[in-house]
Scaffold this active site. Sequence first.
Site, PDB file in Angstrom:
ATOM      1  CB  ALA A  46      54.503  43.448  11.889  1.00 51.50           C
ATOM      2  CE1 TYR A  47      60.261  38.835  14.969  1.00 47.94           C
ATOM      3  CE2 TYR A  47      58.479  38.034  13.586  1.00 47.94           C
ATOM      4  CZ  TYR A  47      59.294  37.893  14.687  1.00 47.94           C
ATOM      5  OH  TYR A  47      59.139  36.821  15.525  1.00 47.94           O
ATOM      6  CB  VAL A  48      59.887  46.956  13.747  1.00 50.66           C
ATOM      7  CG1 VAL A  48      60.380  48.343  13.401  1.00 50.66           C
ATOM      8  CG2 VAL A  48      58.406  46.977  14.113  1.00 50.66           C
ATOM      9  CB  ILE A  90      61.574  44.621   7.431  1.00 54.98           C
ATOM     10  CG1 ILE A  90      61.959  44.007   8.774  1.00 54.98           C
ATOM     11  CG2 ILE A  90      61.858  46.098   7.405  1.00 54.98           C
ATOM     12  CD1 ILE A  90      63.452  43.942   9.000  1.00 54.98           C
TER      13      ILE A  90
END
Length: 115
Positions: free
Chosen positions: A29-31, A82
Amino acid sequence: MAKEIERKFLVRTDGWRAKAVSKAILKQAYVASMDDRSVRVRVLDGESARLTMKIGRSSMTRDEFEYDIPVADAEELMESAIGIVIADPLALCLLKSPGEMGADIAVGSTQRHHR
């Protein structure tokens, strides 16, 4: 600090799948993500986790900082992700020399090994 060198290969068949010696479930996942930087978290098989920060505008090389983090921290960060969350892509490991893969030179962190 390491340098990420982006490499992409065209895979024409799935004959390589039979040669995979291990496989793992990878959650990613991209933070954070901006034009010149990103922060990504990955969990491998639910047993280990890494936080990766990439900085730079080049599509070929960027500065890369990568750290082991507790799986519980990674899962909490994923809840705040996000953009697009890539869930459970299958990571496969092929044990082959760089020359067999068509590489001229492979040194340092460009030689990935399975855990």
